[in-house]
Design a protein around this motif. Structure first.
Motif, PDB file in Angstrom:
ATOM      1  N   GLY A   1       0.838  -1.196   0.000  1.00  0.00           N
ATOM      2  CA  GLY A   1       0.000   0.000   0.000  1.00  0.00           C
ATOM      3  C   GLY A   1       0.870   1.241   0.000  1.00  0.00           C
ATOM      4  O   GLY A   1       2.053   1.180  -0.357  1.00  0.00           O
ATOM      5  N   ARG A   2       0.289   2.335   0.409  1.00  0.00           N
ATOM      6  CA  ARG A   2       1.013   3.603   0.447  1.00  0.00           C
ATOM      7  C   ARG A   2       1.110   4.088   1.889  1.00  0.00           C
ATOM      8  O   ARG A   2       0.160   3.966   2.647  1.00  0.00           O
ATOM      9  CB  ARG A   2       0.285   4.657  -0.378  1.00  0.00           C
ATOM     10  N   ILE A   3       2.259   4.664   2.237  1.00  0.00           N
ATOM     11  CA  ILE A   3       2.469   5.265   3.551  1.00  0.00           C
ATOM     12  C   ILE A   3       2.526   6.778   3.349  1.00  0.00           C
ATOM     13  O   ILE A   3       3.293   7.268   2.521  1.00  0.00           O
ATOM     14  CB  ILE A   3       3.796   4.787   4.193  1.00  0.00           C
ATOM     15  N   MET A   4       1.707   7.490   4.099  1.00  0.00           N
ATOM     16  CA  MET A   4       1.672   8.943   4.020  1.00  0.00           C
ATOM     17  C   MET A   4       1.949   9.507   5.413  1.00  0.00           C
ATOM     18  O   MET A   4       1.595   8.890   6.418  1.00  0.00           O
ATOM     19  CB  MET A   4       0.290   9.427   3.558  1.00  0.00           C
ATOM     20  N   MET A   5       2.580  10.659   5.461  1.00  0.00           N
ATOM     21  CA  MET A   5       2.748  11.351   6.730  1.00  0.00           C
ATOM     22  C   MET A   5       2.374  12.808   6.533  1.00  0.00           C
ATOM     23  O   MET A   5       2.567  13.365   5.451  1.00  0.00           O
ATOM     24  CB  MET A   5       4.161  11.193   7.287  1.00  0.00           C
ATOM     25  N   THR A   6       1.803  13.379   7.569  1.00  0.00           N
ATOM     26  CA  THR A   6       1.411  14.778   7.504  1.00  0.00           C
ATOM     27  C   THR A   6       2.651  15.657   7.572  1.00  0.00           C
ATOM     28  O   THR A   6       3.754  15.183   7.879  1.00  0.00           O
ATOM     29  CB  THR A   6       0.483  15.124   8.667  1.00  0.00           C
ATOM     30  N   THR A   7       2.473  16.940   7.313  1.00  0.00           N
ATOM     31  CA  THR A   7       3.604  17.862   7.368  1.00  0.00           C
ATOM     32  C   THR A   7       4.199  17.939   8.767  1.00  0.00           C
ATOM     33  O   THR A   7       5.412  18.088   8.910  1.00  0.00           O
ATOM     34  CB  THR A   7       3.207  19.270   6.883  1.00  0.00           C
ATOM     35  N   GLY A   8       3.368  17.804   9.791  1.00  0.00           N
ATOM     36  CA  GLY A   8       3.878  17.815  11.164  1.00  0.00           C
ATOM     37  C   GLY A   8       4.790  16.641  11.447  1.00  0.00           C
ATOM     38  O   GLY A   8       5.832  16.788  12.083  1.00  0.00           O
ATOM     39  N   VAL A   9       4.429  15.470  10.994  1.00  0.00           N
ATOM     40  CA  VAL A   9       5.270  14.286  11.176  1.00  0.00           C
ATOM     41  C   VAL A   9       6.538  14.415  10.340  1.00  0.00           C
ATOM     42  O   VAL A   9       7.637  14.111  10.804  1.00  0.00           O
ATOM     43  CB  VAL A   9       4.497  13.000  10.831  1.00  0.00           C
ATOM     44  N   ALA A  10       6.402  14.895   9.114  1.00  0.00           N
ATOM     45  CA  ALA A  10       7.572  15.058   8.241  1.00  0.00           C
ATOM     46  C   ALA A  10       8.579  16.042   8.840  1.00  0.00           C
ATOM     47  O   ALA A  10       9.783  15.912   8.602  1.00  0.00           O
ATOM     48  CB  ALA A  10       7.146  15.521   6.856  1.00  0.00           C
ATOM     49  N   ALA A  11       8.102  16.994   9.643  1.00  0.00           N
ATOM     50  CA  ALA A  11       8.976  18.005  10.239  1.00  0.00           C
ATOM     51  C   ALA A  11       9.655  17.537  11.524  1.00  0.00           C
ATOM     52  O   ALA A  11      10.542  18.227  12.041  1.00  0.00           O
ATOM     53  CB  ALA A  11       8.181  19.278  10.521  1.00  0.00           C
ATOM     54  N   LEU A  12       9.278  16.374  12.034  1.00  0.00           N
ATOM     55  CA  LEU A  12       9.909  15.857  13.252  1.00  0.00           C
ATOM     56  C   LEU A  12      11.382  15.551  12.986  1.00  0.00           C
ATOM     57  O   LEU A  12      11.760  15.237  11.852  1.00  0.00           O
ATOM     58  CB  LEU A  12       9.213  14.575  13.716  1.00  0.00           C
ATOM     59  N   PRO A  13      12.192  15.587  14.034  1.00  0.00           N
ATOM     60  CA  PRO A  13      13.584  15.142  13.861  1.00  0.00           C
ATOM     61  C   PRO A  13      13.597  13.703  13.323  1.00  0.00           C
ATOM     62  O   PRO A  13      12.740  12.893  13.671  1.00  0.00           O
ATOM     63  CB  PRO A  13      14.160  15.213  15.279  1.00  0.00           C
ATOM     64  N   SER A  14      14.560  13.382  12.500  1.00  0.00           N
ATOM     65  CA  SER A  14      14.575  12.074  11.838  1.00  0.00           C
ATOM     66  C   SER A  14      14.586  10.904  12.823  1.00  0.00           C
ATOM     67  O   SER A  14      13.955   9.884  12.566  1.00  0.00           O
ATOM     68  CB  SER A  14      15.751  11.969  10.862  1.00  0.00           C
ATOM     69  N   VAL A  15      15.248  11.067  13.953  1.00  0.00           N
ATOM     70  CA  VAL A  15      15.274   9.987  14.947  1.00  0.00           C
ATOM     71  C   VAL A  15      13.877   9.770  15.525  1.00  0.00           C
ATOM     72  O   VAL A  15      13.432   8.625  15.676  1.00  0.00           O
ATOM     73  CB  VAL A  15      16.299  10.300  16.068  1.00  0.00           C
TER      74      VAL A  15
ATOM     75  N   LEU B   1      -1.898   4.149   4.595  1.00  0.00           N
ATOM     76  CA  LEU B   1      -1.682   4.371   6.019  1.00  0.00           C
ATOM     77  C   LEU B   1      -1.167   5.799   6.185  1.00  0.00           C
ATOM     78  O   LEU B   1      -0.154   6.165   5.595  1.00  0.00           O
ATOM     79  CB  LEU B   1      -0.673   3.367   6.575  1.00  0.00           C
ATOM     80  N   THR B   2      -1.893   6.604   6.957  1.00  0.00           N
ATOM     81  CA  THR B   2      -1.516   7.982   7.216  1.00  0.00           C
ATOM     82  C   THR B   2      -1.097   8.109   8.674  1.00  0.00           C
ATOM     83  O   THR B   2      -1.808   7.648   9.570  1.00  0.00           O
ATOM     84  CB  THR B   2      -2.684   8.944   6.926  1.00  0.00           C
ATOM     85  N   VAL B   3       0.065   8.729   8.893  1.00  0.00           N
ATOM     86  CA  VAL B   3       0.582   8.980  10.235  1.00  0.00           C
ATOM     87  C   VAL B   3       0.536  10.487  10.450  1.00  0.00           C
ATOM     88  O   VAL B   3       0.992  11.253   9.607  1.00  0.00           O
ATOM     89  CB  VAL B   3       2.021   8.459  10.387  1.00  0.00           C
TER      90      VAL B   3
ATOM     91  N   LEU C   1       0.409  13.871  13.610  1.00  0.00           N
ATOM     92  CA  LEU C   1       0.452  14.341  14.987  1.00  0.00           C
ATOM     93  C   LEU C   1      -0.984  14.435  15.493  1.00  0.00           C
ATOM     94  O   LEU C   1      -1.906  14.737  14.717  1.00  0.00           O
ATOM     95  CB  LEU C   1       1.129  15.697  15.070  1.00  0.00           C
ATOM     96  N   ALA C   2      -1.190  14.214  16.777  1.00  0.00           N
ATOM     97  CA  ALA C   2      -2.541  14.253  17.340  1.00  0.00           C
ATOM     98  C   ALA C   2      -3.237  15.576  17.047  1.00  0.00           C
ATOM     99  O   ALA C   2      -4.426  15.609  16.726  1.00  0.00           O
ATOM    100  CB  ALA C   2      -2.491  13.991  18.839  1.00  0.00           C
ATOM    101  N   GLU C   3      -2.487  16.674  17.095  1.00  0.00           N
ATOM    102  CA  GLU C   3      -3.115  17.981  16.852  1.00  0.00           C
ATOM    103  C   GLU C   3      -3.480  18.195  15.381  1.00  0.00           C
ATOM    104  O   GLU C   3      -4.209  19.124  15.053  1.00  0.00           O
ATOM    105  CB  GLU C   3      -2.244  19.128  17.353  1.00  0.00           C
ATOM    106  N   GLU C   4      -3.034  17.319  14.498  1.00  0.00           N
ATOM    107  CA  GLU C   4      -3.391  17.416  13.088  1.00  0.00           C
ATOM    108  C   GLU C   4      -4.630  16.582  12.744  1.00  0.00           C
ATOM    109  O   GLU C   4      -5.108  16.633  11.618  1.00  0.00           O
ATOM    110  CB  GLU C   4      -2.228  16.954  12.197  1.00  0.00           C
ATOM    111  N   TYR C   5      -5.114  15.822  13.717  1.00  0.00           N
ATOM    112  CA  TYR C   5      -6.251  14.932  13.477  1.00  0.00           C
ATOM    113  C   TYR C   5      -7.532  15.722  13.349  1.00  0.00           C
ATOM    114  O   TYR C   5      -7.829  16.609  14.052  1.00  0.00           O
ATOM    115  CB  TYR C   5      -6.357  13.902  14.590  1.00  0.00           C
TER     116      TYR C   5
END
Length: 114
Positions: A27-41, A106-108, A110-114
């Motif tokens: 399938g496809r994995i998507m992340m919101t801009t907030g998740v993409a902006a997190l530190p890589s670790v 699958l979309t990941v 941040l809680a505040e982006e929900y």
């Protein structure tokens, strides 16, 4: 069609969702801009937590499809969800139990982006 119609297996959608979430394959994995902006670790730890999630209960999984969950990693509260669309990703899948006609996304977030 019901979730079990394609195979006769009552938990087919759940099993397909689990396999996709645990492997990130099929399938496809998507992340919101907030998740993409997190530190890589933190982002890597978050994705590992999503793959290993097994805290399903009546509140986050009322239909038994294992398509939603929440995790907290490195102080970040995040949610993930799986949507099942048709192969063109324009409409909902007519039968999420049939992988031949379903694209899982699958979309990941941040809680505040929900």
């Amino acid at each position: 069609m019901t979730a079990s119609s394609a195979t006769g297996h009552p938990h087919r959608v759940r099993d397909l969702n689990d396999a996709f979430r645990q492997s990130f394959s099929g399938g496809r994995i998507m992340m919101t801009t907030g998740v993409a902006a997190l530190p890589s670790v933190a982002r890597a730890a978050l994705l590992a937590a999503v793959r290993g999630f097994d805290g399903f209960d009546a509140d986050n999984d009322p239909h038994g499809e294992h398509d939603f969950g929440g995790v907290t990693v490195a102080g970040y509260r995040c949610f993930w969800k799986i949507d099942c669309s048709d192969l063109g990703q324009r409409f909902a899948s007519p039968d999420p139990a049939d992988p031949a006609i379903t694209t899982r996304v699958l979309t990941v977030m941040l809680a505040e982006e929900y």
